[in-house]
Design a protein around this motif. Structure first.
Motif, PDB file in Angstrom:
ATOM      1  N   LYS A  22       9.026 -64.552  28.628  1.00 24.38           N
ATOM      2  CA  LYS A  22       9.491 -64.402  27.134  1.00 24.38           C
ATOM      3  C   LYS A  22      10.667 -65.354  27.035  1.00 24.38           C
ATOM      4  O   LYS A  22      11.531 -65.173  27.783  1.00 24.38           O
ATOM      5  N   CYS A 342      10.483 -66.153  20.758  1.00 23.60           N
ATOM      6  CA  CYS A 342      11.111 -65.900  19.553  1.00 23.60           C
ATOM      7  C   CYS A 342      12.260 -66.876  19.369  1.00 23.60           C
ATOM      8  O   CYS A 342      13.205 -67.105  19.963  1.00 23.60           O
ATOM      9  N   THR A 371       5.091 -58.557  21.298  1.00 24.86           N
ATOM     10  CA  THR A 371       5.736 -57.273  20.967  1.00 24.86           C
ATOM     11  C   THR A 371       6.428 -57.574  19.563  1.00 24.86           C
ATOM     12  O   THR A 371       6.902 -56.453  19.097  1.00 24.86           O
ATOM     13  N   LEU A 372       6.237 -58.741  18.917  1.00 21.61           N
ATOM     14  CA  LEU A 372       6.851 -58.591  17.496  1.00 21.61           C
ATOM     15  C   LEU A 372       5.797 -59.148  16.724  1.00 21.61           C
ATOM     16  O   LEU A 372       5.123 -60.136  16.769  1.00 21.61           O
ATOM     17  N   SER A 396      17.070 -55.106  18.785  1.00 22.47           N
ATOM     18  CA  SER A 396      15.485 -55.059  18.867  1.00 22.47           C
ATOM     19  C   SER A 396      14.849 -56.283  19.595  1.00 22.47           C
ATOM     20  O   SER A 396      13.999 -55.823  20.280  1.00 22.47           O
ATOM     21  N   ASP A 399      15.422 -55.570  23.370  1.00 21.51           N
ATOM     22  CA  ASP A 399      14.573 -54.552  23.901  1.00 21.51           C
ATOM     23  C   ASP A 399      13.091 -55.094  24.391  1.00 21.51           C
ATOM     24  O   ASP A 399      12.676 -54.950  25.409  1.00 21.51           O
ATOM     25  N   ARG A 400      12.653 -56.200  23.313  1.00 27.68           N
ATOM     26  CA  ARG A 400      11.335 -56.597  23.529  1.00 27.68           C
ATOM     27  C   ARG A 400      11.363 -57.604  24.817  1.00 27.68           C
ATOM     28  O   ARG A 400      10.465 -58.066  25.303  1.00 27.68           O
ATOM     29  N   ASP A 402      13.119 -56.978  27.379  1.00 24.50           N
ATOM     30  CA  ASP A 402      13.309 -56.053  28.786  1.00 24.50           C
ATOM     31  C   ASP A 402      14.924 -55.982  29.025  1.00 24.50           C
ATOM     32  O   ASP A 402      15.372 -55.749  30.038  1.00 24.50           O
ATOM     33  N   ARG A 414      18.544 -49.791  16.281  1.00 23.49           N
ATOM     34  CA  ARG A 414      17.506 -50.968  16.405  1.00 23.49           C
ATOM     35  C   ARG A 414      17.093 -51.173  14.886  1.00 23.49           C
ATOM     36  O   ARG A 414      17.231 -50.219  14.077  1.00 23.49           O
TER      37      ARG A 414
END
Length: 418
Positions: A22, A342, A371-372, A396, A399-400, A402, A414
């Motif tokens: 990611k 992202c 995840t988003l 948030s 979190d995605r 990790d 979040r």
């Protein structure tokens, strides 16, 4: 020189469900937008985008336009540096000679994930930093840097594409004069005989794209060397000279695209998973003759409802569209590199003529490994201050990726509905 993902590798590893890295990147433009032309509504294929957001039209199924978030600790302390210094950290920054901000979200992620890459992060800019102090008694360092590795130390911005490229591919000494592809051509030829025809096509496309960027970089390398020699003759630092005398590309369009290309190649090859690009700093002195705007960026932002400033904001937003499109053209498993990334585009204020930062323009692109959810307009304007914190968004996102924290900046919760 790292390789992009190839289907043949999954076959060799005897796995049908490879786990892809990611990635996270921040693109920043200072001084706000033309608020009359920044809006979105709806979701999916029916999402409507305003004039400034129109470059994202082909990608609207892979973006989230987020309205109403703000950084509360960046409000009420004066204009410009205090509105920028804590943008990505949510920290309380300090006036006076001793700078103090906070470790930014990109560097928190880099510190946790960077050990798996050649470089923890790359920090790029299209404009040189400023020195000295603002009239509010805040250091100009806050306006010049969006990425901070510690509360008292911003990450140096790399403004020269040639140096960013050399660092990415470890070009040192005589290697600076040798093509990266020439250094790996024998290995590439051997690999090409072992992989599938589809992967061979993908490898050829990748090597071609690297060479195309490398040729553009080489043209700038000579300009940078000449600038350094000229500065030495005149006994002045290179950074004090205007472009193109300082060796930076004369046309900002070329500069921004090259920096985006470098991020794209770095993400595709997993050289790094974290990047930031300062397109135009706070208090920017950038000029845009190709947009037919006579004023510099900062001066134009004081008339942010003008057509000229709208063109400036749309130009910088188009760099997000360019980078996202490039990443979306890079296959990775059943998706693309963008699907596993992202990208966040934002500014430090909403309305330049008022220096209003009680809400911030912000767009996300990419699904971060599924995840988003994307293709949405999300508005937090009516949710109350405690529920529209920018740092809640950062929690948030982390979190995605990790990276689990109980608190970041001024947020302990979040972001809802993300």
């Amino acid at each position: 020189m790292a390789l992009p993902w190839l289907q043949s590798f999954s076959a060799l590893a005897e796995t049908t469900n490879p786990v892809f890295p990611k990635r996270f990147a921040v693109l920043f433009m200072g001084n706000g937008v033309n608020e009359d032309h920044w809006s979105s509504d709806g979701s999916g294929a029916g999402m409507t985008l305003s004039k400034t957001l129109s470059p994202l039209e082909p990608l609207k199924h892979k973006i989230n336009v987020i309205h109403g978030l703000f950084q509360k600790r960046a409000t009420g302390h004066g204009i410009h540096p205090p509105q920028t210094g804590s943008l990505l950290s949510g920290a309380d920054i300090r006036r006076g000679a001793i700078i103090r901000a906070g470790t930014t979200v990109d560097q928190v992620v880099a510190n946790r994930m960077g050990r798996d890459c050649a470089q923890p992060s790359i920090v790029l800019a299209c404009e040189q930093p400023m020195t000295g102090y603002h009239e509010t008694n805040y250091s100009m360092a806050y306006s010049s840097h969006i990425s901070w590795q510690s509360p008292d130390s911003p990450v140096p911005n790399e403004v020269y594409p040639s140096l960013a490229w050399d660092n990415l591919f470890e070009n040192r000494g005589n290697l600076r004069n040798m093509s990266v592809l020439d250094r790996v051509k024998d290995d590439a030829a051997a690999l090409g005989r072992q992989i599938s025809s589809d992967d061979k096509t993908k490898l050829d496309e990748y090597l071609t794209s690297v060479r195309e960027v490398e040729k553009r970089i080489d043209r700038l390398r000579g300009a940078k060397d000449k600038a350094e020699e000229t500065a030495k003759q005149h006994n002045r630092p290179v950074f004090s000279m205007d472009r193109p005398a300082n060796g930076l590309p004369e046309d900002l369009r070329d500069h921004a695209r090259l920096m985006c290309d470098i991020i794209a190649i770095a993400f595709q090859t997993d050289k790094t998973r974290v990047a930031s690009l300062l397109l135009a700093r706070d208090l920017s002195a950038m000029y845009y003759p190709f947009l037919e705007v006579r004023e510099g960026h900062h001066a134009a932002s004081h008339h942010n409802l003008s057509d000229g400033y709208e063109r400036i904001a749309r130009f910088h937003l188009s760099q997000l569209a360019y980078l996202a499109t490039k990443l979306d053209s890079m296959p990775e498993g059943n998706g693309t590199v963008l699907d596993n990334s992202c990208l966040m585009w934002l500014s430090n204020m909403w309305i330049g003529r008022k220096h209003d930062n009680t809400r911030l323009p912000l767009v996300l692109a990419g699904g971060l490994g599924g995840t988003l959810k994307t293709g949405r307009t999300l508005s937090y304007l009516e949710d109350g201050d405690d529920n529209r914190k920018l740092c809640s968004l950062f929690l948030s996102i982390m979190d995605r990726m990790d990276v689990k924290l109980d608190q970041f900046g001024d947020a302990e919760t979040r972001l809802q509905r993300l």
